[in-house]
Scaffold this motif. Structure first.
Motif, mmCIF file in Angstrom:
data_model
loop_
_atom_site.group_PDB
_atom_site.id
_atom_site.type_symbol
_atom_site.label_atom_id
_atom_site.label_comp_id
_atom_site.label_asym_id
_atom_site.label_seq_id
_atom_site.Cartn_x
_atom_site.Cartn_y
_atom_site.Cartn_z
ATOM 1 N N ASP A 71 -2.194 10.521 0.996
ATOM 2 C CA ASP A 71 -3.015 11.149 1.210
ATOM 3 C C ASP A 71 -4.506 10.798 1.894
ATOM 4 O O ASP A 71 -5.797 10.437 1.788
ATOM 5 N N VAL A 72 -4.346 9.299 2.452
ATOM 6 C CA VAL A 72 -5.494 7.981 2.452
ATOM 7 C C VAL A 72 -5.574 8.440 4.084
ATOM 8 O O VAL A 72 -4.427 8.217 4.304
ATOM 9 N N ILE A 73 -6.510 9.006 4.844
ATOM 10 C CA ILE A 73 -6.914 9.202 6.238
ATOM 11 C C ILE A 73 -8.126 8.765 6.678
ATOM 12 O O ILE A 73 -9.085 8.830 5.753
ATOM 13 N N TYR A 74 -8.144 7.693 7.404
ATOM 14 C CA TYR A 74 -9.565 7.679 7.866
ATOM 15 C C TYR A 74 -9.348 7.675 9.752
ATOM 16 O O TYR A 74 -8.377 7.930 10.337
ATOM 17 N N THR A 75 -10.715 8.104 9.819
ATOM 18 C CA THR A 75 -10.662 8.719 10.858
ATOM 19 C C THR A 75 -12.140 8.078 12.122
ATOM 20 O O THR A 75 -12.587 7.441 11.849
ATOM 21 N N ALA A 76 -11.403 8.429 13.494
ATOM 22 C CA ALA A 76 -13.009 7.580 14.060
ATOM 23 C C ALA A 76 -12.895 8.884 15.546
ATOM 24 O O ALA A 76 -12.056 9.021 16.059
ATOM 25 N N THR A 77 -13.803 8.160 16.849
ATOM 26 C CA THR A 77 -13.634 9.318 17.750
ATOM 27 C C THR A 77 -14.243 8.669 18.567
ATOM 28 O O THR A 77 -15.461 7.981 18.185
ATOM 29 N N VAL A 129 -11.953 0.238 7.438
ATOM 30 C CA VAL A 129 -10.043 0.826 7.044
ATOM 31 C C VAL A 129 -10.163 -0.353 5.187
ATOM 32 O O VAL A 129 -9.991 -1.556 4.604
ATOM 33 N N TYR A 130 -10.800 0.111 4.093
ATOM 34 C CA TYR A 130 -10.496 -0.296 3.218
ATOM 35 C C TYR A 130 -9.639 -0.957 2.162
ATOM 36 O O TYR A 130 -9.305 -1.865 1.589
ATOM 37 N N LYS A 131 -8.644 0.398 2.355
ATOM 38 C CA LYS A 131 -7.166 0.169 1.604
ATOM 39 C C LYS A 131 -5.982 -0.638 2.553
ATOM 40 O O LYS A 131 -5.530 0.123 3.040
ATOM 41 N N PHE A 132 -6.459 -0.943 2.421
ATOM 42 C CA PHE A 132 -5.782 -2.574 4.143
ATOM 43 C C PHE A 132 -4.216 -3.242 3.583
ATOM 44 O O PHE A 132 -4.058 -3.218 4.218
ATOM 45 N N ASP A 133 -3.949 -2.969 2.476
ATOM 46 C CA ASP A 133 -3.080 -3.149 1.826
ATOM 47 C C ASP A 133 -1.883 -1.962 2.499
ATOM 48 O O ASP A 133 -0.648 -2.596 2.305
ATOM 49 N N ASN A 134 -2.409 -0.839 2.942
ATOM 50 C CA ASN A 134 -2.060 0.321 2.968
ATOM 51 C C ASN A 134 -1.134 -0.413 4.639
ATOM 52 O O ASN A 134 -1.362 -0.601 5.577
#
Length: 324
Positions: free
Chosen positions: A232-238, A249-254
């Protein structure tokens, strides 16, 4: 109609910006029935006490540049009480204390607390002391040291801090006095058990960036969505007008899956992507027509003249409707 009324309320919600803040436990709590606690960092029933804790990099689950925002300890407190406390934090090349023990030079260290600290009564192990830093302390990758200087007010309170079990990479020294007054040269610190330390840290995000272009024309593709997903962790850009994108990306251990889709082009997917550092990924998308089969599931074995189920996931790469 039926004796009830319907009403609505309007509420205002503020969504805080994401940060890389987390609490990390430094050391493993001792499970010893008889010696599972320590008087470090604060000896609550002594007129005076001073303690220093040295934590080597091997025990720290973060690297240089990490911002430390709070320091906390767990344990028990016999009753509510107050102590005058001064606490400092610093980086040091000193990894272990050697006999004859002496406190480390604290010239460049940062004072993180200086005043009366009120302890609550805590009978079962829980957080009994926490210091929130006014400004984050920047760890430099060497050894992390904490220094505490306390003076008892009235009769103080008995404090038992959770002891660090291994002791290999966390060391402590301490000195204390029953009588009020200043320490003198004859009051030497001695070895002590280090406590488990809880640090609230903030790590700068890792950045995935790059440029997305057409493979055939080398033209920059604007407005292309870029998505990183882990549960459920989602990062987006355009992508912008120059085809550039940047994802923080803050949760970069994933471990993430990367998904890039642009109308008229083949999708680009990376099933497993881990950001150990800032990374650049430039992508050229081939042009496509019709539809694209992104995945499918087929039976491992089959027999002639028997019905089976196959699942196919299809994506349009054009805006036109495709009839099945």
């Amino acid at each position: 109609g039926a004796g009830f009324s319907l009403s609505t309320d309007t509420v205002q919600a503020t969504v805080a910006a994401e940060s890389g803040e987390s609490v990390v436990q430094i050391g493993k709590p001792s499970t010893s029935m008889w010696s599972g606690t320590t008087r470090v960092p604060v000896y609550g029933t002594r007129a005076l006490s001073q303690a220093e804790i040295a934590i080597s990099p091997e025990l720290l689950p973060f690297g240089a540049g990490t911002h430390i925002k709070a320091v906390a300890f767990t344990g028990t407190s016999s009753k509510a009480g107050a102590l005058n406390v001064r606490a400092m934090i610093g980086n040091s090349t000193v990894k272990k204390f050697s006999y004859p023990y002496a406190f480390t030079d604290r010239t460049d260290w940062k004072t993180i607390y200086n005043g009366v600290y009120h302890f609550s009564e805590v009978k079962s192990t829980a957080e009994i002391m926490k210091i929130n830093l006014a400004e984050p302390f920047v760890y430099d990758g060497t050894n992390l040291h904490l220094f505490f200087d306390n003076e008892m007010i009235s009769d103080g309170t008995s404090l038992n801090f959770t002891k660090e079990a291994a002791g290999e990479f966390a060391k402590a020294i301490m000195r204390d006095k029953y009588a009020a007054g200043a320490f003198d040269a004859s009051d030497k610190p001695s070895a002590a058990d280090a406590p488990v330390v809880y640090l609230t840290i903030e790590r700068a995000p890792k950045v995935l960036s790059g440029t997305i272009t057409s493979k055939s024309t080398h033209r920059a593709l604007a407005g292309v969505p870029v998505k990183l997903t882990c549960g459920d962790v989602i990062y987006t850009a355009t992508t912008d007008a120059d085809g550039k994108y940047s994802v923080m990306v803050y949760k970069f251990d994933n471990t993430y899956s990367l998904d890039i889709t642009a109308t008229g082009y083949m999708p680009y997917m990376v099933p497993e992507l881990k950001l150990a550092a800032d990374s650049t990924l430039n992508i050229m998308l081939p042009e496509a027509r019709g539809f694209y089969i992104s995945s499918y599931t087929l039976p491992a074995t089959a027999m002639v003249n028997n019905a089976y189920t196959a699942t196919v996931h299809v994506r349009n790469v054009e805006t036109a409707t495709i009839n099945a």
